[in-house]
Design a protein around this motif. Sequence first.
Motif, short mmCIF file in Angstrom:
data_model
loop_
_atom_site.label_atom_id
_atom_site.label_comp_id
_atom_site.label_asym_id
_atom_site.label_seq_id
_atom_site.Cartn_x
_atom_site.Cartn_y
_atom_site.Cartn_z
N HIS A 1 0.83 -1.20 0.00
CA HIS A 1 0.00 0.00 0.00
C HIS A 1 0.87 1.26 0.00
CE1 HIS A 1 -2.49 3.14 2.02
NE2 HIS A 1 -3.36 2.73 1.10
N ASP A 2 1.92 1.24 0.82
CA ASP A 2 2.82 2.40 0.88
C ASP A 2 3.55 2.63 -0.43
OD1 ASP A 2 2.04 2.83 3.48
OD2 ASP A 2 3.79 1.85 4.37
N GLN A 3 3.83 1.57 -1.15
CA GLN A 3 4.52 1.69 -2.44
C GLN A 3 3.57 2.10 -3.56
OE1 GLN A 3 6.34 -2.13 -3.04
NE2 GLN A 3 7.80 -1.87 -1.36
N GLY A 4 2.28 2.06 -3.28
CA GLY A 4 1.31 2.45 -4.29
C GLY A 4 0.90 1.32 -5.21
N VAL A 5 1.27 0.10 -4.87
CA VAL A 5 0.93 -1.05 -5.71
C VAL A 5 -0.56 -1.37 -5.60
CG1 VAL A 5 1.39 -3.51 -6.11
CG2 VAL A 5 3.27 -1.97 -5.50
N ILE A 6 -1.13 -1.20 -4.40
CA ILE A 6 -2.56 -1.45 -4.23
C ILE A 6 -3.23 -0.16 -3.75
CG2 ILE A 6 -2.32 -3.91 -3.75
CD1 ILE A 6 -2.61 -3.34 -0.80
N THR A 7 -4.52 -0.04 -4.04
CA THR A 7 -5.27 1.16 -3.68
C THR A 7 -5.72 1.10 -2.22
OG1 THR A 7 -7.38 0.21 -4.33
CG2 THR A 7 -6.14 1.35 -6.06
N ASP A 8 -6.24 2.23 -1.74
CA ASP A 8 -6.77 2.28 -0.37
C ASP A 8 -7.90 1.27 -0.18
OD1 ASP A 8 -5.01 4.28 0.32
OD2 ASP A 8 -6.44 5.90 -0.10
N GLU A 9 -8.77 1.19 -1.18
CA GLU A 9 -9.91 0.27 -1.08
C GLU A 9 -9.45 -1.19 -1.03
OE1 GLU A 9 -13.47 -1.09 -4.01
OE2 GLU A 9 -13.17 1.07 -3.83
N GLU A 10 -8.49 -1.55 -1.88
CA GLU A 10 -7.96 -2.92 -1.86
C GLU A 10 -7.27 -3.22 -0.53
OE1 GLU A 10 -6.81 -3.67 -6.55
OE2 GLU A 10 -5.45 -2.49 -5.29
N PHE A 11 -6.55 -2.24 -0.01
CA PHE A 11 -5.86 -2.43 1.28
C PHE A 11 -6.87 -2.69 2.39
CE2 PHE A 11 -4.29 -0.45 5.24
CZ PHE A 11 -3.22 -1.30 5.49
N GLU A 12 -7.94 -1.88 2.46
CA GLU A 12 -8.94 -2.05 3.51
C GLU A 12 -9.67 -3.39 3.39
OE1 GLU A 12 -9.49 -0.26 6.24
OE2 GLU A 12 -7.82 1.02 5.63
N THR A 13 -9.98 -3.78 2.15
CA THR A 13 -10.67 -5.06 1.93
C THR A 13 -9.80 -6.22 2.39
OG1 THR A 13 -11.78 -4.12 0.00
CG2 THR A 13 -11.76 -6.51 0.19
N GLN A 14 -8.53 -6.22 1.99
CA GLN A 14 -7.63 -7.32 2.38
C GLN A 14 -7.35 -7.31 3.88
OE1 GLN A 14 -6.60 -9.84 0.49
NE2 GLN A 14 -7.88 -8.99 -1.14
N LYS A 15 -7.26 -6.14 4.47
CA LYS A 15 -7.01 -6.03 5.91
C LYS A 15 -8.19 -6.62 6.69
CE LYS A 15 -7.31 -2.13 8.25
NZ LYS A 15 -7.09 -0.80 8.81
N LYS A 16 -9.40 -6.30 6.27
CA LYS A 16 -10.59 -6.86 6.94
C LYS A 16 -10.63 -8.37 6.80
CE LYS A 16 -13.50 -2.79 6.54
NZ LYS A 16 -14.64 -2.16 5.86
N ARG A 17 -10.25 -8.89 5.65
CA ARG A 17 -10.24 -10.33 5.42
C ARG A 17 -9.23 -11.01 6.35
NH1 ARG A 17 -7.06 -13.82 2.93
NH2 ARG A 17 -5.77 -12.19 2.07
N LEU A 18 -8.07 -10.40 6.53
CA LEU A 18 -7.04 -11.00 7.38
C LEU A 18 -7.38 -10.92 8.86
CD1 LEU A 18 -3.77 -9.79 5.65
CD2 LEU A 18 -4.59 -12.13 5.85
N LEU A 19 -8.09 -9.87 9.26
CA LEU A 19 -8.40 -9.68 10.68
C LEU A 19 -9.63 -10.47 11.13
CD1 LEU A 19 -7.63 -5.89 11.08
CD2 LEU A 19 -6.24 -7.84 11.79
N ARG A 20 -10.31 -11.14 10.24
CA ARG A 20 -11.46 -11.97 10.63
C ARG A 20 -11.02 -13.19 11.33
NH1 ARG A 20 -14.91 -12.83 5.55
NH2 ARG A 20 -13.81 -11.17 4.58
#
Length: 111
Positions: A92-111
């Motif tokens: 995310h910091d490198q700009g490879v993924i967007t904010d929306e993709e980051f939040e979606t993947q983060k929620k998936r991992l934290l479940r």
Amino acid sequence: MSFLTLLSISWQHLLLLLIFIPFYFVPTFIAWSRKKSNIGAIFALNLFLGWSLIGWAGALIWALSNKENDRQTITGNTASNIDQLTQLKALHDQGVITDEEFETQKKRLLR
């Protein structure tokens, strides 16, 4: 001898039975008090094979066993999720993924 005579039980036999049954299910009581996840299997082993000393001892050992394997599995998954979150944040910091993709993947991992 009549059939009723064969079925009659003296109070001494009944008292002996009432003392023996709780002792017979000691492994099940221990598993229940330790909140084992496999209490049903321990109960079944105790019920059906407890009459043999090996079945009773096996149920007792199983009931007294530690939950060490469960804890290691949970710890392993948590460490893996932390590593994945770290990698996700780097992308995310490198700009490879967007904010929306980051939040979606983060929620998936934290479940």
